[in-house]
Design a protein around this motif. Structure first.
Motif, PDB file in Angstrom:
ATOM      1  N   LEU A  30       0.833  -1.211   0.000  1.00 41.11           N
ATOM      2  CA  LEU A  30       0.000   0.000   0.000  1.00 41.11           C
ATOM      3  C   LEU A  30       0.864   1.257   0.000  1.00 41.11           C
ATOM      4  O   LEU A  30       0.945   1.987   0.981  1.00 41.11           O
ATOM      5  N   ALA A  35      -2.064   3.037  -2.655  1.00 43.26           N
ATOM      6  CA  ALA A  35      -2.728   3.542  -1.446  1.00 43.26           C
ATOM      7  C   ALA A  35      -3.791   4.567  -1.806  1.00 43.26           C
ATOM      8  O   ALA A  35      -4.898   4.557  -1.255  1.00 43.26           O
ATOM      9  N   VAL A  63      -4.275  -0.646   6.526  1.00 41.76           N
ATOM     10  CA  VAL A  63      -5.060   0.563   6.288  1.00 41.76           C
ATOM     11  C   VAL A  63      -6.000   0.796   7.464  1.00 41.76           C
ATOM     12  O   VAL A  63      -6.531  -0.150   8.041  1.00 41.76           O
TER      13      VAL A  63
END
Length: 130
Positions: A30, A35, A63
């Motif tokens: 990410l 991302a 996340v």
């Protein structure tokens, strides 16, 4: 006590959540464009569930998503959709992630907590005084 309230036809509510999920094998996937794309995908999915994303952030292997929802929101369906759709779209749009992650993008589990607008101590005092 002061809340930021939402209103429905017969309800008044303040439902806020903190969601965290981790990439498979804690892979550092990410980053940068991926991302950013994850945030876009999360917002698109949230709109389908009448969920309002407040913030998306995290590290290269996980996340955090802060969101508000209605009392009728089926949270497990929203989260399963969020994880499933984001996994499929990111692996399709960024083929290099398939090599690092094999058949799954996310770990099977996740963390979900409600977040209050006031501390539990303030709430306990309020209820005691009623």
């Amino acid at each position: 006590m002061k809340y930021n309230l939402e209103k429905g036809s017969h309800t008044v509510y303040a439902l806020q959540y903190h969601f965290v999920t981790v990439t498979k094998y804690r892979s550092d996937i990410l980053i940068d464009e991926i991302a950013e794309r994850l945030g876009e995908i999360a917002s698109d999915i949230a709109a389908d569930f009448n969920v309002n994303i407040q913030n998306v952030n995290g590290g290269s292997d996980h996340v955090h998503i802060l969101f508000t929802a209605e009392p009728t929101t089926e949270l497990t369906k929203f989260i399963n959709s969020l994880k499933g759709v984001s996994s499929r779209k990111i692996r399709d749009e960024y083929p290099e992630t398939r090599q690092a992650l094999d058949d799954a993008f996310w770990q099977p589990g996740y963390f979900l907590a409600t977040t209050g607008q006031v501390s539990i101590d303030v709430l306990m005092d309020y209820v005691e005084d009623q």
